[in-house]
Design an enzyme around this catalytic site. Structure first.
Site, PDB file in Angstrom:
ATOM      1  CG  ASN A 159     -25.962 -19.400 -16.761  1.00  0.00           C
ATOM      2  OD1 ASN A 159     -25.945 -20.639 -16.647  1.00  0.00           O
ATOM      3  ND2 ASN A 159     -25.249 -18.771 -17.682  1.00  0.00           N
TER       4      ASN A 159
ATOM      5  CD  GLU B 277     -32.888 -23.865 -17.886  1.00  0.00           C
ATOM      6  OE1 GLU B 277     -34.103 -24.184 -17.968  1.00  0.00           O
ATOM      7  OE2 GLU B 277     -31.952 -24.668 -18.040  1.00  0.00           O
TER       8      GLU B 277
ATOM      9  NE  ARG C 192     -16.743 -22.244 -18.355  1.00  0.00           N
ATOM     10  CZ  ARG C 192     -17.991 -22.535 -18.008  1.00  0.00           C
ATOM     11  NH1 ARG C 192     -18.823 -21.595 -17.620  1.00  0.00           N
ATOM     12  NH2 ARG C 192     -18.403 -23.775 -18.051  1.00  0.00           N
TER      13      ARG C 192
ATOM     14  CB  ALA D  33     -21.771 -27.553 -14.427  1.00  0.00           C
TER      15      ALA D  33
ATOM     16  NE  ARG E  56     -21.544 -26.489 -24.996  1.00  0.00           N
ATOM     17  CZ  ARG E  56     -21.059 -25.978 -23.855  1.00  0.00           C
ATOM     18  NH1 ARG E  56     -21.793 -25.110 -23.158  1.00  0.00           N
ATOM     19  NH2 ARG E  56     -19.866 -26.320 -23.433  1.00  0.00           N
TER      20      ARG E  56
ATOM     21  CG  HIS F 265     -28.362 -22.371 -20.157  1.00  0.00           C
ATOM     22  ND1 HIS F 265     -27.615 -22.768 -19.074  1.00  0.00           N
ATOM     23  CD2 HIS F 265     -29.589 -22.922 -20.002  1.00  0.00           C
ATOM     24  CE1 HIS F 265     -28.361 -23.526 -18.293  1.00  0.00           C
ATOM     25  NE2 HIS F 265     -29.563 -23.631 -18.827  1.00  0.00           N
TER      26      HIS F 265
ATOM     27  N   PRO G  70     -21.442 -21.935 -11.174  1.00  0.00           N
ATOM     28  CG  PRO G  70     -21.264 -24.253 -11.237  1.00  0.00           C
ATOM     29  CD  PRO G  70     -22.243 -23.144 -10.947  1.00  0.00           C
ATOM     30  CG  ASN G  71     -16.482 -23.481 -13.647  1.00  0.00           C
ATOM     31  OD1 ASN G  71     -15.440 -23.390 -13.000  1.00  0.00           O
ATOM     32  ND2 ASN G  71     -17.192 -24.599 -13.670  1.00  0.00           N
TER      33      ASN G  71
ATOM     34  CE1 TYR H 111     -20.778 -21.738 -21.787  1.00  0.00           C
ATOM     35  CE2 TYR H 111     -18.429 -22.213 -21.545  1.00  0.00           C
ATOM     36  CZ  TYR H 111     -19.751 -22.612 -21.475  1.00  0.00           C
ATOM     37  OH  TYR H 111     -20.056 -23.888 -21.083  1.00  0.00           O
TER      38      TYR H 111
END
Ligand code: DQA
Length: 144
Positions: free
Chosen positions: A76, A100, A19, A79, A109, A102, A11-12, A24
């Site tokens: 990825n 995975e 964004r 969230a 964070r 990111h 998502p996103n 990012y």
């Protein structure tokens, strides 16, 4: 036959480019896909690059990666990384190894990003390298 690696984005991530670029970066998801296509050619791999905002769709795509004999999956989960037992179960249920990915480093964070359900079953993790992390993850997928 050419090996295929699924590259699944949650998502996103369709909003990359605009964004929170300070976190990012300024590459769009299409930029990342183009860069990864190039990398895949170098490695004599095919990639199947996708994005969805829906958790169940990611679960379905993980099943599809297994059904179709994908060599590996770069995931990825955005969230959903921090919330989804369904994704954890799907990763455990399928044959292809999941790496995975990111863009940012979630460990540096907010505390709610420190837990990753995906990490509990992923074969490897590349984080904090921005868009380049996808290429690094693809190289690792070849070595698995
Ligand atoms: C992300 C990190 C996640 O914590 C966040 O929810 C994202 C993107 C990353 O690529 O850095 O959406 O997965």
């Amino acid at each position: 036959m050419t090996d295929t690696v699924f590259v699944l984005n949650g998502p996103n991530l369709n909003l990359l480019g605009t964004r929170e670029p300070e976190i990012y970066g300024s590459d769009t998801l299409a930029d990342i896909e183009a860069m990864l296509e190039e990398k895949a050619r170098e490695l004599s791999l095919a990639i199947d690059f996708r994005q969805t905002n829906h958790e169940g769709v990611l679960v379905d795509w993980l099943h599809e990666a297994c059904r179709t004999g994908a060599k590996a999956v770069l995931l990825n989960a955005a969230a959903f990384t921090h919330t989804s037992i369904a994704l954890l179960d799907a990763i455990k249920a399928i044959e292809p190894p999941v790496i995975e990915v990111h863009l940012s480093d979630p460990a540096k964070r907010e505390p709610f990003r420190h837990l990753s359900y995906v990490s509990m079953a992923a074969a490897d993790c590349v984080q904090g390298l921005g868009a380049r992390g996808y290429a690094v993850a693809l190289e690792r997928a070849v070595q698995l």
